[in-house]
Write an enzyme that holds these catalytic residues in place. Structure first.
Site, PDB file in Angstrom:
ATOM      1  CG  ASP A 857     -17.784 -47.635  -8.427  1.00 21.39           C
ATOM      2  OD1 ASP A 857     -17.435 -47.732  -7.245  1.00 21.39           O
ATOM      3  OD2 ASP A 857     -17.041 -47.958  -9.366  1.00 21.39           O
ATOM      4  CD  GLU A1090     -15.746 -55.025 -13.570  1.00 21.20           C
ATOM      5  OE1 GLU A1090     -15.607 -54.067 -12.800  1.00 21.20           O
ATOM      6  OE2 GLU A1090     -15.557 -54.942 -14.811  1.00 21.20           O
TER       7      GLU A1090
END
Length: 1120
Positions: A857, A1090
């Protein structure tokens, strides 16, 4: 290859039809005339004038058409061919790969996996592996706390619900699953178990139990809503059925005729079991246990004979429900009516105080079943009651704790309250005189020896050994018959299966005083009084994604006419009318049961084709089935124990030194991955440079795990490769099935959309900007990592099972096409270079344009994307994929030289260093048009008519220094490690030594919690990419990359070379840090996260994230 096939038409015919359409001669006529003219032209070579005239006359007479018309025809032809070819390119993006389908068995072809918890986006839901399945699931709320908008009704897994914890604690992917959810002070346990039979996938039963950790909240009302729903294309029908608890009857194409029944099982009998497995006997009890009635200061002890009560001089005993309640001296765990075969046991209470002696026996009681109570010395006691059959001889010689004989007790208190000097406690000397143990006239029975361990001893100090849905209180580690000399002559007992019962009621009902036992006239409470009210809804829901909203809009507030008590109920039948004025058939039926905590609800699905069913799958039958699998595992070894046994056999965590909570943690993490596997059906939305906008992909099913049930409850391509490492370790067939579904989504170009958003439920959770997938965008080739892992760990298993090798045979051409697609669409300008597509080179909103296709990302790349970029991570992914393809080709006896040569070419360290090693930073780096001189600034807001603007403009990127082509070497992070992570470096390379040294530098990546994603010395460390986007891959710790780092360290620690020892040391440190921190955060927060904060180790991002963060289980097992 299918993706290189030409247009599906004949250009010759197309030209001919185009010419004829405009009244022009066809191709055949023109060619014929051309052939006819050649000799005429040649025959007039003698004279120019004659030749010229003759040619012109010939053209006029035979062709009869001007040259401009020929030119026009050619232009028209070119345009037609161009449009046709563009149409051909436009359709390629949503044309399936032209080869045999990967998934050849699905739905009822695989009956053992037909039903499952395939709805990971809801807290508890079941469906089949059909494109348009019947779905069932749970919602709940607390009436006292219900908000006006119904937002605190629980259904979807939502971060905003702020549940303290929810996770599958046991799930085998095939037969059963057990889940625990903590909603504030309330503990929900949801479970399901399947029973195979019939033609439509068999039966299943679900159980929902609600309890509370706070005794003050017992009596709180909770509303459970169990629903059944269908889609428009499901076909068939459903309708409400039943009087007290509304169930469902129905019929669909996939399920045939079926029924769903609901039962209030609160206070029903429970089953608990003692198993002997590999010499270890384990007592399991269903959770949660309603122990309140029996946790008195004077606990209760069952005795089935009046004689036993009479012999307990001074103790009170009253008959109740066919049993006598006898006062014991200490809280106890009682094995009752066990006898020489250890058949039955009862739990009455559990706690610890002083040890308790053996109960006296004589001729008057020897012919009856009499409890023999034994206990362990020390502060924690367990009282075991054995029954002796009249025709046997028994003598209690000793019980060894941890296999070591304990000391004698100078005095011992027996059940009758009389203290006798010299009575042996458990652990007393085996040589104790018979008179010390028994009074005169005792009938001697076979001697035996036992060793008993509290489960806290087995799990390194844990007080409660929770085995998923069960409590392990004590483990019987030895049970041997002894001869007269005390020598072991064999194992006593047989199959250790038992049933127990549980007292009903509360402390108040049994009396608050220690002696307040119920008398003969006391009536135990009816469990039906636990239900406050029942109602149902039968209606038409607009879609599966709006079931909760349908419930919210249907709830009604009523008041009882007599008691004036207000209740929240469902209205019953609420069916809209169609255009013809006739009521529509329902597609959504929900039953609401409002009960008093603690509360249990059973849901039973029965298929009409299961004609050999002995009994309904609920209550005791349900619990028995939950603990036992009838298909895959031995009938005597029940599901839960088999899960435990299988887990240890698979991961060997006990052998690795893990204990107690750590193993429970690992089981829960694995189970949440398996329980998070979903089955989706629908069509993606895709786009190519040749389409005029997004177009639908073909409709297809997808079986896949999901990264996060709350935030990412759908399939992600590169995530799934990491998921596959753990799933294939647990169940290779499930992983091959998942892989087959993914590769059936490959189009004719060899492209697979990287994010799969299929069906209403999945689409409802995704922002619009992320829905459309573009066929120029890739994702890392992690499925090759999965395949390489399988080949290196389970190659022999591929030869077994149902068509595993056949799955690889079908997969191979798709792997080739996928590999070729990368080498066609993602190549760089220079030979041997690669570039991720999808970066926005025109944006001024992002500090550094994201590279979503890389999976990383916002990880910093070249500041100004252009065609000159070279991405080192993508090059390494391609090299690894080539190596895996070569190994697969060898296994399948195919020619894999092409892929092996590609691997050797891309893994050549000198070539790699030339393209990606920065001499300045001495690190591997990307290359591109780059500058570190970029900042986010807010532009001045324009004034309008002399007024100040109401809203501030968004911050934009300002470039303070012109970019230039160079290595992006001021950034050090995960990308810098890829040649090491994917094990491409020569073990003797000095570059490897430099990387190992850099790994340990705290200013770079090293922390006490794992490797951070971006070095603290990097310019964009923890910098926002926009004012709205916090740093994502710019500092936090990610577990997938840490797993790859530990894996690489393990690899180099086993390779000859100068850095072997150093790699081994780092391996141990990094593995320990990552495991310790994830487990610590799980204990603190109840979740796997996460990502993890690189400064504190705290979990952050979405939760639960048992996608690639679940690789911690493989780290614990050291499986790479």
């Amino acid at each position: 290859m299918a993706r290189n096939a030409g247009p599906p038409w004949d250009v010759h015919l197309l030209w001919r039809e185009t010419l004829l359409k405009f009244g022009l001669p066809g191709v055949d006529q023109v060619l014929t005339m051309t052939r006819q003219h050649k000799p005429n032209i040649a025959s007039h070579q003698s004279g120019k004038s004659h030749k010229k005239l003759s040619f012109a006359d010939d053209v006029k007479s035979t062709v009869g058409i001007s040259w401009w018309k020929k030119a026009l025809a050619l232009v028209i032809l070119a345009v037609a061919v161009g449009f046709a070819y563009m149409g051909y390119l436009e359709t390629r993006v949503n044309s399936p790969f032209d080869d045999q389908k990967m998934v050849v068995k699905s739905g009822l072809d695989v009956p053992e996996r037909y039903w499952g918890s395939y709805r990971p986006g809801v807290y508890f839901g079941l469906k089949t592996r059909d494109p348009h399945s019947l779905v069932a699931g749970l919602m709940w709320y607390f009436p006292r706390l219900l908000s006006p908008d119904g937002s605190n009704i629980r259904h979807w897994c939502e971060l905003g619900d702020n549940l303290d914890r929810y996770t599958w604690v046991q799930h085998d992917g095939t037969n059963f699953g057990v889940q625990e959810l903590e909603d504030g002070p309330f503990l929900f346990t949801t479970s399901y178990v399947k029973r195979f039979g019939g033609l439509h996938g068999g039966d299943w039963s679900a159980r929902i139990t609600v309890n509370t950790k706070d005794s003050k909240l017992q009596g709180e009302s909770v509303s459970l809503l169990w629903y059944t729903a269908t889609e428009e294309k499901t076909g068939g029908f459903i309708k409400p059925s039943g009087r007290q608890l509304t169930g469902v009857v129905g019929q669909t194409e996939g399920l045939g005729a079926f029924s769903i029944k609901l039962f209030n099982s609160s206070g029903q009998n429970v089953l608990f079991t003692l198993y002997l497995i590999n010499g270890l006997a384990v007592l399991l009890l269903p959770l949660p246990l309603r122990l309140t009635p029996i946790l008195h200061s004077t606990p209760l002890l069952y005795s089935s004979e009046r004689e036993a009560a009479r012999k307990a001089g001074g103790s009170r005993a009253r008959e109740e429900a066919g049993f006598f309640l006898v006062r014991a001296i200490a809280p106890s765990l009682v094995l009752h009516d066990v006898g020489s075969h250890l058949r039955r046991l009862h739990l009455l209470s559990m706690a610890g105080s002083s040890s308790l002696g053996s109960m006296e026996a004589n001729d008057a009681t020897a012919n009856r079943k009499l409890p023999w109570c034994l206990s362990l010395p020390g502060g924690s006691s367990a009282i075991l009651a054995f029954s002796a059959a009249a025709n046997l001889k028994t003598e209690v010689s000793s019980v060894l704790r941890d296999g070591v004989s304990g000391g004698r007790s100078d005095s011992q208190t027996s059940l009758d309250g009389v203290t006798r000097p010299g009575s042996p406690a458990l652990g007393g000397s085996a040589g104790s005189s018979e008179a010390d143990a028994f009074s005169a006239g005792t009938m001697r029975l076979s001697r035996f020896s036992m060793a008993l361990k509290h489960c806290s001893d087995l799990v390194d100090g844990a007080q409660d050994f929770v085995l998923g849905h069960h409590y392990c209180l004590w483990a019987l580690t030895e049970l041997y018959c002894l001869d007269r000399a005390g020598s072991r002559v064999g194992v006593c007992g047989g199959v250790l299966v038992s049933m127990g019962e549980e007292l009903l009621g509360s402390d108040d009902e049994l009396g608050s005083e220690p002696d307040g036992l119920p008398g003969a006239d006391t009536v135990l409470p009816d469990h039906r009084s636990i239900v406050d009210n029942v109602s149902y809804l039968s209606t038409v829901a607009p879609g599966l994604h709006l079931l909760k909203e349908t419930i919210i809009s249907s709830l009604r507030l009523t008041a009882d006419k007599q008691t004036k008590k207000r209740r929240i109920i469902l209205p019953g039948e609420n069916l809209p009318k169609g255009h013809d004025g006739i009521k529509l058939e329902p597609n959504f039926i929900a039953t609401q049961v409002t009960g008093i905590v603690p509360f249990t609800l059973d849901v039973v699905f029965e298929s009409s084709s299961f004609i050999e069913r002995d009994e309904t799958l609920f209550a005791d039958t349900y619990t028995r089935e939950l603990q036992g699998s009838q298909d895959e595992f031995h009938h005597r070894i029940r599901m839960t124990l088999m899960f435990i046994t299988r887990f240890e056999a698979t991961f060997n965590l006990e052998k690795k030194g893990f204990r107690g909570e750590e193993i429970l943690f690992a089981k829960a993490v694995l189970s949440n991955v398996i329980g998070g596997i979903g089955y989706f059906y629908g069509a993606s939305r895709v786009e190519s440079p040749y389409t005029r906008g997004p177009v639908p992909y073909w409709k297809a099913p997808l079986l896949t795990a999901v990264p996060s049930r709350s935030f990412f409850p759908r399939g992600f391509l590169w995530d799934e490769g990491f998921h596959g490492l753990l799933i294939s370790t647990w169940d290779l067939d499930i992983e091959l099935d998942i892989m087959g579904h993914w590769f059936d989504l490959m189009n004719v170009e060899g492209w697979i959309p990287r994010e799969q958003i299929l069906g209403q439920e999945a689409l409802s959770k995704v922002p619009e900007e992320f829905v459309t997938q573009r066929n120029s965008n890739a994702n890392p080739l992690t499925f090759f990592l999965t395949l390489q892992f399988i080949l290196r760990n389970f190659a022999n298993s591929l030869m077994d099972g149902d068509d595993r090798l056949g799955t690889l045979e079908r997969l191979y051409p798709r792997l080739q096409a996928w590999f070729d697609w990368f080498n066609t669409t993602q190549i760089g300008e220079e030979s041997g270079t690669y570039r991720w597509r999808g970066r926005d080179g025109t944006t001024n909103r992002e500090l550094n344009p994201k590279t979503l296709t890389s999976g990383l990302d916002d990880y910093p790349r070249a500041s100004h994307p252009n065609i000159d970029e070279r991405h080192v991570d993508l090059r390494c992914w391609i090299a690894m994929a080539a190596s895996a393809l070569s190994e697969i080709a060898q296994l399948l006896n195919r020619n894999g030289n092409r892929y092996n040569n590609t691997f050797l070419y891309l893994s050549d360290n000198d070539f790699l260093d030339n393209l990606h090693w920065s001499p300045k930073s001495e690190s591997y780096s990307d290359f591109g048009l780059h500058t570190d001189g970029v900042v986010l600034k807010r532009p001045p807001a324009p004034k309008t008519h002399g007024h100040h603007p109401q809203h501030k403009p968004d911050m934009i990127r300002v470039v303070t220094k012109a970019p230039e082509l160079k290595f992006v070497d001021t950034t050090f992070g995960y990308v810098s490690l890829f040649p090491f992570l994917l094990q491409l470096l020569n073990p003797y390379s000095p570059k490897l030594g430099k990387i190992l040294k850099d790994l340990q530098r705290p200013e770079f990546l090293w922390t006490e919690y794992g490797l951070r994603s971006l070095g603290k010395s990097s310019p964009l460390y923890m910098k926002r990419n926009t004012e709205h986007d916090p740093p994502y891959w710019r500092g936090p710790i990610w577990i997938n990359m840490n797993y790859m780092a530990v894996r690489a360290l393990d690899f180099y620690s086993h390779q000859d070379g100068p850095y072997r020892a150093e790699a081994g040391k780092l391996y141990a440190k990094l593995r320990h840090n990552v495991i310790t921190n994830i487990h610590r955060e799980y204990r603190r927060t109840g979740y796997v996260w996460e990502q993890y904060n690189d400064k504190t180790g705290e979990g952050q991002g979405s939760r639960p994230f048992t996608g690639w963060s679940a690789l911690v289980v493989l780290l614990m097992a050291e499986l790479y």
